[in-house]
Write an enzyme that holds these catalytic residues in place. Structure first.
Site, PDB file in Angstrom:
ATOM      1  N   ASP A  16     -39.844  24.632  84.031  1.00 37.12           N
ATOM      2  CA  ASP A  16     -39.946  24.854  82.588  1.00 37.12           C
ATOM      3  C   ASP A  16     -41.409  24.733  82.184  1.00 37.12           C
ATOM      4  OD1 ASP A  16     -37.255  25.197  82.319  1.00 37.12           O
ATOM      5  OD2 ASP A  16     -36.846  23.188  81.564  1.00 37.12           O
TER       6      ASP A  16
ATOM      7  N   ASN B 173     -41.769  26.503  63.479  1.00 35.90           N
ATOM      8  CA  ASN B 173     -40.501  25.858  63.755  1.00 35.90           C
ATOM      9  C   ASN B 173     -40.508  24.394  63.392  1.00 35.90           C
ATOM     10  OD1 ASN B 173     -38.627  27.528  64.608  1.00 35.90           O
ATOM     11  ND2 ASN B 173     -38.869  27.148  66.782  1.00 35.90           N
TER      12      ASN B 173
ATOM     13  N   GLN C 253     -28.148  14.607  60.485  1.00 37.45           N
ATOM     14  CA  GLN C 253     -28.519  15.941  60.970  1.00 37.45           C
ATOM     15  C   GLN C 253     -30.024  16.202  60.805  1.00 37.45           C
ATOM     16  OE1 GLN C 253     -26.149  18.199  62.690  1.00 37.45           O
ATOM     17  NE2 GLN C 253     -25.089  16.242  62.718  1.00 37.45           N
TER      18      GLN C 253
ATOM     19  N   ASP D 192     -26.382  20.385  78.783  1.00 39.34           N
ATOM     20  CA  ASP D 192     -26.806  19.876  80.094  1.00 39.34           C
ATOM     21  C   ASP D 192     -26.833  18.343  80.080  1.00 39.34           C
ATOM     22  OD1 ASP D 192     -27.249  22.501  80.798  1.00 39.34           O
ATOM     23  OD2 ASP D 192     -29.432  22.393  80.638  1.00 39.34           O
TER      24      ASP D 192
HETATM   25  N1  LIG Z   1     -25.333  18.870  65.526  1.00 40.98           N
HETATM   26  C1  LIG Z   1     -24.975  17.898  66.357  1.00 40.98           C
HETATM   27  N2  LIG Z   1     -24.657  16.660  65.892  1.00 40.98           N
HETATM   28  C2  LIG Z   1     -24.281  15.693  66.722  1.00 40.98           C
HETATM   29  N3  LIG Z   1     -24.204  15.822  68.042  1.00 40.98           N
HETATM   30  C3  LIG Z   1     -24.509  17.006  68.584  1.00 40.98           C
HETATM   31  C4  LIG Z   1     -24.911  18.121  67.773  1.00 40.98           C
HETATM   32  N4  LIG Z   1     -25.171  19.149  68.577  1.00 40.98           N
HETATM   33  C5  LIG Z   1     -24.917  18.720  69.838  1.00 40.98           C
HETATM   34  N5  LIG Z   1     -24.523  17.435  69.852  1.00 40.98           N
HETATM   35  C6  LIG Z   1     -24.183  16.633  71.038  1.00 40.98           C
HETATM   36  O1  LIG Z   1     -24.377  17.423  72.215  1.00 40.98           O
HETATM   37  C7  LIG Z   1     -23.143  17.675  72.899  1.00 40.98           C
HETATM   38  C8  LIG Z   1     -23.154  19.086  73.447  1.00 40.98           C
HETATM   39  O2  LIG Z   1     -23.427  19.974  72.388  1.00 40.98           O
HETATM   40  P1  LIG Z   1     -22.981  21.492  72.353  1.00 40.98           P
HETATM   41  O3  LIG Z   1     -21.506  21.596  72.420  1.00 40.98           O
HETATM   42  O4  LIG Z   1     -23.683  22.074  71.191  1.00 40.98           O
HETATM   43  O5  LIG Z   1     -23.570  22.008  73.723  1.00 40.98           O
HETATM   44  P2  LIG Z   1     -24.151  23.436  74.007  1.00 40.98           P
HETATM   45  O6  LIG Z   1     -23.562  24.421  73.058  1.00 40.98           O
HETATM   46  O7  LIG Z   1     -23.968  23.670  75.442  1.00 40.98           O
HETATM   47  O8  LIG Z   1     -25.663  23.229  73.688  1.00 40.98           O
HETATM   48  P3  LIG Z   1     -26.878  23.896  74.408  1.00 40.98           P
HETATM   49  O9  LIG Z   1     -26.382  25.210  74.970  1.00 40.98           O
HETATM   50  O10 LIG Z   1     -27.845  24.051  73.296  1.00 40.98           O
HETATM   51  O11 LIG Z   1     -27.313  22.927  75.448  1.00 40.98           O
HETATM   52  C9  LIG Z   1     -22.088  17.402  71.856  1.00 40.98           C
HETATM   53  O12 LIG Z   1     -20.859  17.035  72.444  1.00 40.98           O
HETATM   54  C10 LIG Z   1     -22.719  16.270  71.073  1.00 40.98           C
HETATM   55  O13 LIG Z   1     -22.550  15.060  71.755  1.00 40.98           O
HETATM   56  C1  LIG Z   2     -21.718  23.077  80.344  1.00 35.86           C
HETATM   57  O1  LIG Z   2     -20.846  22.164  79.737  1.00 35.86           O
HETATM   58  C2  LIG Z   2     -21.320  21.594  78.559  1.00 35.86           C
HETATM   59  C3  LIG Z   2     -20.381  20.482  78.137  1.00 35.86           C
HETATM   60  O2  LIG Z   2     -19.038  20.843  78.085  1.00 35.86           O
HETATM   61  C4  LIG Z   2     -21.532  22.685  77.539  1.00 35.86           C
HETATM   62  O3  LIG Z   2     -21.931  22.137  76.322  1.00 35.86           O
HETATM   63  C5  LIG Z   2     -22.555  23.612  78.083  1.00 35.86           C
HETATM   64  O4  LIG Z   2     -22.767  24.687  77.206  1.00 35.86           O
HETATM   65  C6  LIG Z   2     -22.173  24.166  79.418  1.00 35.86           C
HETATM   66  N1  LIG Z   2     -23.229  24.976  79.972  1.00 35.86           N
HETATM   67  C7  LIG Z   2     -24.345  24.507  80.517  1.00 35.86           C
HETATM   68  C8  LIG Z   2     -25.261  25.567  80.960  1.00 35.86           C
HETATM   69  O5  LIG Z   2     -24.613  23.345  80.681  1.00 35.86           O
END
Ligand SMILES: Nc1ncnc2c1ncn2[C@@H]1O[C@H](COP(=O)(O)OP(=O)(O)OP(=O)(O)O)[C@@H](O)[C@H]1O
Ligand SMILES: *[C@@H]1O[C@H](CO)[C@@H](O)[C@H](O)[C@H]1NC(C)=O
Ligand SMILES: *[C@@H]1O[C@H](CO)[C@@H](O)[C@H](O)[C@H]1NC(C)=O
Ligand SMILES: *[C@@H]1O[C@H](CO)[C@@H](O)[C@H](O)[C@H]1NC(C)=O
Length: 375
Positions: A40, A153, A319, A330
């Site tokens: 990264d 940003n 938030q 991840d």
């Molecule tokens: N807006 C939020 N407020 C509180 N907790 C959050 C928020 N966004 C993410 N989280 C925390 O992060 C965890 C994973 O988030 P999310 O489901 O958005 O993963 P994701 O969509 O895979 O995210 P990314 O792809 O950006 O890594 C959630 O279960 C929560 O614990």
């Molecule tokens: C993997 O799983 C997590 C948790 O369920 C999810 O938020 C995430 O989007 C998935 N993908 C990656 C690339 O981690």
């Protein structure tokens, strides 16, 4: 372990010895991860830079020819930061951070180039105390992911550190015969008790995934996978469904779950029902019931617990304290795995996942403080 607790009562010092049972010790190489290692590279850029490469703020894209110069330019910026990245490597790095001691509980396999970026990646993995064993080849350069942080940003308190441009390059070149099959490497696979491979790796070496998944199943060890992105269910459904019978724990976010359900013809968009149906897909090792865990950003995490589907609230956060949610998924997986290798119950694994995600969303990129504060 004895923790002495000292208190004063009426001028008399009272010393109580409280017996705290030690947490189950994890040893070296208990957690095995395999995936796409990316270096990264993040730096602050301006709007002209984004325009030059046709990037929009929320882009998360794969590099095309026109982005070649982007990588050359971004490393010349002030305050360039390098981190060991890639979805699976991030997760095992976070698991190792949560565990702290011993070091090298996490093993990581993936493919890099014999170049400068590969050297930096090795250094960064070592700094994170991850036992990375890369397959080094000299056809493709080390994979990279540029995070273009724009001043705007931050000024606007926006929740994105992107756009991101990923160039898989060498990460795409992992070869089972050249690396996984080697005795010294396979010994490391055998040492592990928990395996984690994100769905992204299905595009690189499904035969490597199958070999590890079968080993886990044959030895009643835990194999975990991640749906990773909607395109995996859409365009790599065949290898995904080939490995599914070996999956003990499946992660995904709500969007990925919905696409998966659609591709499998579940005919429901109810996340609890999708979790249930996914749990009940055919399974090879019947000694372990499959566990399905779907995160939903700030909404409750949905998980199958035995025959029930249960909702687990995430940690509360104002938030306005959220800096950047990239890497939250991840981090969740990393926290979860850290508790899993320490043989904690599912509820505890989810609690650890929520903790790790909560730490990461308060910071730019997938970075963390020196030590976790998780009890
Ligand atoms: N807006 C939020 N407020 C509180 N907790 C959050 C928020 N966004 C993410 N989280 C925390 O992060 C965890 C994973 O988030 P999310 O489901 O958005 O993963 P994701 O969509 O895979 O995210 P990314 O792809 O950006 O890594 C959630 O279960 C929560 O614990
Ligand atoms: C993997 O799983 C997590 C948790 O369920 C999810 O938020 C995430 O989007 C998935 N993908 C990656 C690339 O981690
Ligand atoms: C889930 O992850 C995908 C990437 O796989 C992302 O595009 C999507 O925005 C995420 N969904 C939510 C609701 O965060
Ligand atoms: C899950 O599905 C099974 C079989 O279809 C059903 O019997 C059960 O009630 C469902 N459980 C939940 C919690 O939805």
């Amino acid at each position: 372990m004895n923790n002495s607790h000292i208190s004063w009562r009426a001028g008399v010092c009272i010393i109580q010895y409280v017996f705290v049972p030690p947490p189950p010790q994890s040893s070296e190489n208990t957690l095995f991860g395999m995936g796409n290692p990316l270096l990264d590279i993040s730096a602050v850029v301006d709007k002209d830079f984004l325009d030059k490469f046709g990037l929009k703020l929320n882009d998360q894209i794969l590099a095309e020819d026109k982005h070649k110069a982007l990588f050359e330019e971004i490393v010349k910026r002030n305050k360039v930061e390098y981190h060991a990245g890639g979805s699976t490597q991030n997760s095992v790095k976070i698991a190792q951070w949560m565990i702290q001691k011993p070091q090298k509980v996490a093993t990581f396999f993936g493919c890099i180039g014999a170049d400068q970026f590969g050297e930096i990646l090795k250094e960064k993995a070592a700094e994170a105390h991850v036992d990375a064993h890369y397959y080094e080849q000299n056809v493709e350069p080390t994979g990279t992911c540029a995070a273009c942080i724009t001043g705007d940003n931050r000024f606007m308190g926006s929740v994105s550190a992107g756009p991101f441009v990923a160039n898989l390059a060498a990460a795409n070149c992992y070869k089972k015969e050249q690396h996984l099959d080697l005795d010294s490497n396979w010994e490391l696979v055998k040492k592990a008790k928990v395996y984690y491979i994100a769905g992204f790796f299905l595009t690189v070496s499904p035969e490597s995934i199958m070999k590890v998944a079968k080993h886990a199943s044959d030895n009643n060890k835990i194999f975990c996978m991640n749906l990773s992105a909607p395109f995996i269910s859409q365009f790599f459904k065949e290898p995904l469904m080939e490995v599914m019978p070996y999956v003990d724990i499946l992660f995904g976010n709500e969007t990925e779950a919905a696409t998966f359900a659609k591709e499998l013809g579940f005919e429901t968009d109810d996340i609890a029902e999708i979790a249930n149906k996914t749990q009940n897909l055919p399974k090879e090792n019947t000694k372990r019931q499959r566990v399905v865990v779907f995160t939903q950003g700030k909404e409750d995490t949905v998980a199958t617990v035995g025959d029930e589907v249960t909702m687990f609230p995430v940690l509360d956060i104002d938030q306005n304290d959220i800096v950047d949610t990239n890497g939250a998924g991840d981090a969740f997986v990393g926290g979860f795995l850290s508790a899993l290798v320490q043989e904690q119950a599912l509820e505890e694994c989810i609690r650890a996942g929520h903790y790790a995600a909560n730490v990461i969303i308060r910071r730019v990129g997938c970075t963390f403080p020196e030590r976790p504060d998780f009890h």
